[in-house]
Design a protein around this motif. Structure first.
Motif, PDB file in Angstrom:
ATOM      1  N   LEU A  47       0.904  -1.120   0.074  1.00 22.18           N
ATOM      2  CA  LEU A  47       0.020   0.033   0.161  1.00 22.18           C
ATOM      3  C   LEU A  47       0.868   1.221   0.008  1.00 22.18           C
ATOM      4  O   LEU A  47       0.543   2.279  -0.840  1.00 22.18           O
ATOM      5  CB  LEU A  47      -0.863  -0.067   1.110  1.00 22.18           C
ATOM      6  N   GLY A  50      -0.409   5.079  -0.678  1.00 24.15           N
ATOM      7  CA  GLY A  50      -1.806   4.776  -1.178  1.00 24.15           C
ATOM      8  C   GLY A  50      -2.060   5.346  -2.360  1.00 24.15           C
ATOM      9  O   GLY A  50      -3.303   5.633  -2.643  1.00 24.15           O
ATOM     10  N   GLY A  67      -6.032  -3.115   1.558  1.00 27.94           N
ATOM     11  CA  GLY A  67      -4.489  -2.528   1.581  1.00 27.94           C
ATOM     12  C   GLY A  67      -3.617  -3.264   2.572  1.00 27.94           C
ATOM     13  O   GLY A  67      -4.075  -3.185   3.768  1.00 27.94           O
ATOM     14  N   ALA A  78      -1.673   6.558   4.719  1.00 27.48           N
ATOM     15  CA  ALA A  78      -2.640   6.021   3.702  1.00 27.48           C
ATOM     16  C   ALA A  78      -4.279   6.108   3.628  1.00 27.48           C
ATOM     17  O   ALA A  78      -5.123   6.316   3.201  1.00 27.48           O
ATOM     18  CB  ALA A  78      -2.391   4.485   3.324  1.00 27.48           C
ATOM     19  N   LEU A  82      -7.121   7.880   2.107  1.00 31.34           N
ATOM     20  CA  LEU A  82      -8.286   7.223   1.324  1.00 31.34           C
ATOM     21  C   LEU A  82      -9.420   7.517   2.234  1.00 31.34           C
ATOM     22  O   LEU A  82     -10.534   6.513   1.957  1.00 31.34           O
ATOM     23  CB  LEU A  82      -7.735   5.670   1.564  1.00 31.34           C
TER      24      LEU A  82
END
Length: 336
Positions: A47, A50, A67, A78, A82
């Motif tokens: 990941l 991200g 992930g 990340a 996200l």
């Protein structure tokens, strides 16, 4: 090789600003056709910050993303990046060879896409204290997960010369592995090797002068080898790729981006084995149960376009391979 493959951002930049995903559009192009149906699942097995995950979630509104990353700092950054897609995202702290356990924990039997973006991330490179870069002085750590395990300093302090030479030769493809290993053993008898600058200086003194004049920093292969050893990267990849392929549904796709020849060789072998027929050569027709389980989506390994390499020099060494699952059945491992 150096797999330092994300552009260097300004110090203190947030995750989305400091991370330039490699071959972003190509990865989405390869994976998206398998991720359009409701209930589709894609695994970003590396990941990082991200960037690829964000693009896949934006391009494929039906997809659920899993992930994986061993680095808790990367996972936190990340997760923030996200957040707009939080209802479609599950993050797990694990090495990528834990993909089967992570999917089992989530109750997922089959996935429709898997992405591996191998090597060390921009986060790890740009945090000086992590010790991944030979360009800046820092403690000799190199652990992707600093919560446990041996550091590069531990390896240098404890490995016999023969074992250290093997690591440098096999994982760094270092021609002067034994010379460097012998210098390490001699140096540590006087004082511990604790910093990256100590190691850089030792390697520079160990290799012939002619070698120092070409090919960049002579310590880069030693740093690569130690990082691979500390993090068990190649063993993890040998286990992770077959596990990822076994989890793929028919029609599912896998993309692997490698930044050094050892990683790319493993990816090539695994995908080639899955794309080969296992029908005995003496039979006149191919038997259905021996038909290839994979279709290769790339012609050999794809490289980064010159324009992208100019903008992101760390991406220059990338080799991308991709395949699609054709039928059920365990994919041949293909790696000795």
């Amino acid at each position: 090789m150096t797999d330092e493959h994300d552009a260097v951002p300004p110090a203190g930049a947030p995750g989305s600003a400091r991370h330039v995903p490699v071959l972003l559009e190509r990865c989405v192009e390869l994976l998206a056709p398998a991720l359009q149906e409701p209930g589709s699942v894609v695994v970003d097995a590396t990941l990082g910050l991200g960037g690829h995950a964000e693009a896949l979630l934006a391009a494929c509104p039906q997809v659920r993303l899993v992930g994986l990353d061993r680095d808790p700092q990367a996972l936190a950054l990340a997760q923030a990046r996200l957040a707009p897609h939080a209802d479609r995202v599950d993050l797990r702290r694990t090495v990528f060879d834990g993909i089967a356990d992570a999917l089992d924990d989530l109750g997922i039997d089959r996935v429709h896409g898997v992405l591996f973006d191998l090597g060390v991330s921009s986060l790890q490179l740009d945090e000086v204290g992590r010790g991944f870069s030979y360009a800046r002085d820092a403690p000799l750590d190199m652990r992707m997960d600093q919560a446990g395990g041996v550091s590069a300093a531990d390896v240098l302090a404890t490995y016999p010369a023969a074992d250290l030479a093997r690591v440098l030769r096999e994982y760094g493809e270092e021609r002067f592995a034994r010379r460097i290993a012998d210098r390490v053993v001699a140096a540590r008898s006087r004082e511990p090797l604790r910093t990256t600058q100590q190691l850089v200086d030792l390697v520079r003194d160990a290799v012939p002068a002619a070698t120092r004049r070409t090919g960049g920093n002579p310590a880069k292969r030693t740093f690569q080898a130690l990082r691979v050893e500390v993090n068990g990267e190649l063993d993890a990849l040998r286990a992770a790729l077959p596990a990822a392929l076994d989890a793929l549904a028919v029609g599912g796709r896998l993309v692997v981006m490698s930044y050094q020849s050892l990683e790319d060789r493993i990816a090539k072998q695994v995908l080639a084995a899955g794309a080969a027929s296992t029908t005995p050569p003496e039979l006149p027709v191919e038997l259905p149960e021996h038909a290839p389980r994979l279709r290769l989506l790339t012609r050999g390994a794809e490289t980064v376009p010159a324009a992208e390499a100019a903008l992101n020099p760390r991406a220059a060494s990338v080799r991308l391979r991709a395949a699609e699952r054709l039928r059920e059945g365990t994919v041949e491992r293909g790696v000795a």
